[in-house]
Design an enzyme around this catalytic site. Structure first.
Site, PDB file in Angstrom:
ATOM      1  N   LYS A  23      32.232  41.383  43.985  1.00 32.47           N
ATOM      2  CA  LYS A  23      32.418  42.245  43.189  1.00 32.47           C
ATOM      3  C   LYS A  23      31.968  42.846  43.311  1.00 32.47           C
ATOM      4  CE  LYS A  23      33.184  38.141  40.172  1.00 32.47           C
ATOM      5  NZ  LYS A  23      32.844  38.370  38.261  1.00 32.47           N
ATOM      6  N   ASP A  65      33.735  42.022  32.912  1.00 30.50           N
ATOM      7  CA  ASP A  65      32.809  40.822  32.718  1.00 30.50           C
ATOM      8  C   ASP A  65      31.574  41.418  31.929  1.00 30.50           C
ATOM      9  OD1 ASP A  65      33.513  38.830  34.622  1.00 30.50           O
ATOM     10  OD2 ASP A  65      32.583  40.353  36.414  1.00 30.50           O
TER      11      ASP A  65
END
Length: 277
Positions: free
Chosen positions: A65, A101
């Site tokens: 990420k 997220d």
């Protein structure tokens, strides 16, 4: 035909292909969503290769990420703020990084529990990409955050990145003796680390003896459905939530980023839960 995929290592545990396939069927869209195991030294080739093959986008999971950032041409303001990306969109010659997220995390708590993080005191374990996005979302909700990670330096870097004023996040050690007085103030405990997944299924990110019955305990791990942390929390009478909701809602937000379409979250939930069961 829309092409999508999720890149990570490991990737076999991912339920994203099942969930997105169910969404494609539900909205009548033709699409394929692939789990893509990528070695770190092949990360650039994987991203550029997906672009060359005509993929609409990618999702990004552990441990990439943050590592994908050098290979992107643009970052959305959300991704730039947290220095983490879980969603990539290919648009002509651009490779745009975004993070869903944080939005997915707070949306899941609202949807499943009717819970609002506004002004709460939270204890967050972990300092990876998901932790960055979640911490940033909690900062926006004016939360008081205690942050702990096995490597304290990473926690300090996270805090500096998402709480520039240094007013909302305090980095704390994981040692039970030092955590005990802090946990008396905490309303929400959030595990963003991978501790509790299949390779560490009997482990907990913190000593369960620190938990309090009035707390909400959230573990963003979704496989297994109940990590040992959640099982111990449930025994104490805590409200618990696993990572299924966040998985679904970050995917909903990814669709909105890719195509401006809101897919049916209920269908995606059913697909994930059926697979887990």
């Amino acid at each position: 035909m829309e092409l999508l995929g999720v890149i990570g290592n490991p990737i076999a545990h991912s339920l994203s292909p099942i969930m997105h396939t169910a969404a494609f069927q539900a909205v009548g869209m033709k699409g394929i969503y692939l789990p893509l195991l990528v070695e770190q030294e092949q990360l650039a080739q994987a991203i550029y290769g997906a672009q060359a093959l005509g993929f609409a986008g990618l999702n990004v999971t552990v441990p990439y990420k943050e590592k994908v950032l050098p290979y992107l041409t643009d970052l959305t303001p959300q991704a730039q703020a947290v220095g983490s990306v879980n969603t990539i969109k290919f648009s002509r010659d651009r490779i745009i990084g975004h993070t869903t997220d944080g939005e997915g995390f707070t949306a899941a708590a609202a949807d499943e529990l009717g819970f609002d993080f506004q002004g709460k005191t939270a204890f967050v374990v972990g300092a990876g990409g998901a932790a960055r996005a979640i911490a940033a979302a909690l900062v926006e909700k004016e939360c008081r955050i205690y942050l702990a990670n096995r490597t304290q330096k990473r926690a300090e870097q996270l805090a500096a990145a998402v709480d520039a004023a240094g007013e909302q996040i305090s980095v704390v050690p994981l040692e039970p003796v030092q955590l005990a007085p802090i946990m008396e103030q905490v309303e929400v405990v959030i595990n963003t680390s991978s501790v509790g997944m299949t390779d560490s299924i009997e482990q907990t990110p913190i000593d369960p003896g620190l938990l309090k019955p009035q707390q909400l305990v959230i573990d963003i791990v979704y496989n297994p459905e109940k990590t040992r942390l959640l099982k111990e929390a449930e025994k104490l009478g805590c409200r618990i939530q696993n990572g299924v909701g966040m998985l679904v809602w970050q995917a909903v937000k990814a669709w909105e980023f890719w195509w401006g379409i809101t897919p049916p979250a209920d269908i995606m939930y059913k697909a994930v839960k059926a697979s887990l069961s």
